[in-house]
Design a protein around this motif. Structure first.
Motif, PDB file in Angstrom:
ATOM      1  N   SER A 159     -47.590-111.595  11.683  1.00 51.01           N
ATOM      2  CA  SER A 159     -47.035-110.290  11.312  1.00 51.01           C
ATOM      3  C   SER A 159     -47.511-109.798   9.949  1.00 51.01           C
ATOM      4  CB  SER A 159     -45.502-110.326  11.353  1.00 51.01           C
ATOM      5  OG  SER A 159     -44.996-111.193  10.366  1.00 51.01           O
ATOM      6  N   MET A 160     -48.062-110.671   9.102  1.00 54.87           N
ATOM      7  CA  MET A 160     -48.419-110.247   7.752  1.00 54.87           C
ATOM      8  C   MET A 160     -49.917-110.228   7.467  1.00 54.87           C
ATOM      9  SD  MET A 160     -45.357-111.717   5.425  1.00 54.87           S
ATOM     10  CE  MET A 160     -45.799-110.651   4.058  1.00 54.87           C
ATOM     11  N   ALA A 161     -50.729-110.807   8.325  1.00 57.01           N
ATOM     12  CA  ALA A 161     -52.180-110.771   8.127  1.00 57.01           C
ATOM     13  C   ALA A 161     -52.782-109.715   9.054  1.00 57.01           C
ATOM     14  CB  ALA A 161     -52.781-112.148   8.406  1.00 57.01           C
ATOM     15  N   ARG A 162     -53.986-109.323   8.764  1.00 55.95           N
ATOM     16  CA  ARG A 162     -54.655-108.303   9.576  1.00 55.95           C
ATOM     17  C   ARG A 162     -55.408-108.965  10.731  1.00 55.95           C
ATOM     18  NH1 ARG A 162     -54.769-103.250   7.164  1.00 55.95           N
ATOM     19  NH2 ARG A 162     -54.168-103.275   4.974  1.00 55.95           N
ATOM     20  N   PHE A 163     -54.921-108.695  11.918  1.00 55.75           N
ATOM     21  CA  PHE A 163     -55.589-109.130  13.141  1.00 55.75           C
ATOM     22  C   PHE A 163     -55.874-107.895  13.974  1.00 55.75           C
ATOM     23  CE2 PHE A 163     -53.240-112.907  11.908  1.00 55.75           C
ATOM     24  CZ  PHE A 163     -54.108-113.941  12.208  1.00 55.75           C
ATOM     25  N   ALA A 164     -56.834-107.985  14.862  1.00 58.26           N
ATOM     26  CA  ALA A 164     -57.085-106.888  15.788  1.00 58.26           C
ATOM     27  C   ALA A 164     -55.851-106.699  16.674  1.00 58.26           C
ATOM     28  CB  ALA A 164     -58.308-107.198  16.647  1.00 58.26           C
ATOM     29  N   ASP A 165     -55.590-105.471  17.076  1.00 58.47           N
ATOM     30  CA  ASP A 165     -54.494-105.218  18.008  1.00 58.47           C
ATOM     31  C   ASP A 165     -54.767-105.939  19.317  1.00 58.47           C
ATOM     32  OD1 ASP A 165     -53.124-103.585  16.234  1.00 58.47           O
ATOM     33  OD2 ASP A 165     -54.037-101.742  16.997  1.00 58.47           O
ATOM     34  N   ARG A 166     -53.693-106.298  19.999  1.00 57.65           N
ATOM     35  CA  ARG A 166     -53.858-106.928  21.315  1.00 57.65           C
ATOM     36  C   ARG A 166     -54.408-105.884  22.289  1.00 57.65           C
ATOM     37  NH1 ARG A 166     -51.169-112.025  21.859  1.00 57.65           N
ATOM     38  NH2 ARG A 166     -49.778-112.365  20.110  1.00 57.65           N
ATOM     39  N   PRO A 167     -55.283-106.325  23.170  1.00 51.13           N
ATOM     40  CA  PRO A 167     -55.837-105.381  24.137  1.00 51.13           C
ATOM     41  C   PRO A 167     -54.775-105.002  25.179  1.00 51.13           C
ATOM     42  CG  PRO A 167     -56.638-107.595  24.572  1.00 51.13           C
ATOM     43  CD  PRO A 167     -55.852-107.654  23.307  1.00 51.13           C
ATOM     44  N   ILE A 168     -54.998-103.913  25.839  1.00 45.07           N
ATOM     45  CA  ILE A 168     -54.080-103.463  26.889  1.00 45.07           C
ATOM     46  C   ILE A 168     -54.219-104.353  28.114  1.00 45.07           C
ATOM     47  CG2 ILE A 168     -53.547-101.560  28.474  1.00 45.07           C
ATOM     48  CD1 ILE A 168     -54.436 -99.668  26.200  1.00 45.07           C
ATOM     49  N   ARG A 169     -55.435-104.768  28.400  1.00 46.22           N
ATOM     50  CA  ARG A 169     -55.687-105.628  29.552  1.00 46.22           C
ATOM     51  C   ARG A 169     -55.602-107.104  29.150  1.00 46.22           C
ATOM     52  NH1 ARG A 169     -60.110-101.680  30.832  1.00 46.22           N
ATOM     53  NH2 ARG A 169     -59.253-100.452  32.513  1.00 46.22           N
ATOM     54  N   THR A 170     -55.444-107.946  30.139  1.00 48.95           N
ATOM     55  CA  THR A 170     -55.419-109.393  29.914  1.00 48.95           C
ATOM     56  C   THR A 170     -56.713-109.853  29.282  1.00 48.95           C
ATOM     57  OG1 THR A 170     -54.017-109.648  31.858  1.00 48.95           O
ATOM     58  CG2 THR A 170     -55.131-111.617  31.071  1.00 48.95           C
TER      59      THR A 170
END
Length: 173
Positions: A159-170
């Motif tokens: 929640s506090m580091a920058r990660f890519a957003d989760r994709p919509i698809r699996t």
């Protein structure tokens, strides 16, 4: 899969969140649990680990195969009154109680020390009173103290580091 290979991470891996955190346990009695907690703390980038009222056997921390004590400070306090956190560091209890905040709904403090209860019990009432916040992991019953610590640290980093957003698809990006 990238051209670099499936297991190769970018040079700036893992993403580093702002602030700092510590993790510890009250009245822990099992060396394997404390060692696992310390190993996870080292892996997730904790600034220090601590215990309050731990037994001598727990302090052996035999499962800490990463030798976290060589890389980050560990503090052993005998009593709650001895707990000395850095200025502006907020104490976050981790306990499965009704009034606790669900971990997925919790905004982690920039400067935090997370404290877990003992293997066969709960955080003591005096320590709960010292906590700025109390969170609970949404499980049906208490999980192992080292596992609970890893879940909290993962949630903090996620929640506090920058990660890519989760994709919509699996799958991944």
């Amino acid at each position: 899969m990238s051209k670099r290979g499936a297991n190769t991470q970018p040079m700036n891996w893992p993403p580093t969140p702002r602030g700092y955190f510590a993790i510890g346990a009250e009245r822990t009695s099992k060396a394997l649990n404390l060692g696992n907690l310390m190993r996870s703390a080292h892996g997730f980038g904790a600034s220090f680990t601590f215990t309050i009222g731990a037994t001598y056997q727990a302090l052996e921390a035999v499962a800490d195969t990463s030798k976290g004590r060589n890389h980050l400070p560990h503090y052993n306090w005998d009593k709650i009154d001895e707990l000395a956190l850095p200025e502006l560091c907020q104490l976050v209890g981790v306990e499965l109680i009704d009034d606790a905040i669900d971990l997925p709904s919790f905004r982690h403090p920039t400067r935090a020390a997370y404290v877990l209860g003992p293997e066969l019990g709960s955080l003591s009432p005096p320590l709960l009173e010292k906590c700025d916040f109390v969170v609970k992991i949404p499980t049906r019953f208490c999980v192992n103290v080292a596992m609970a610590g890893a879940i909290v640290m993962y949630d903090r980093v996620k929640s506090m580091a920058r990660f890519a957003d989760r994709p919509i698809r699996t799958g991944g990006p």
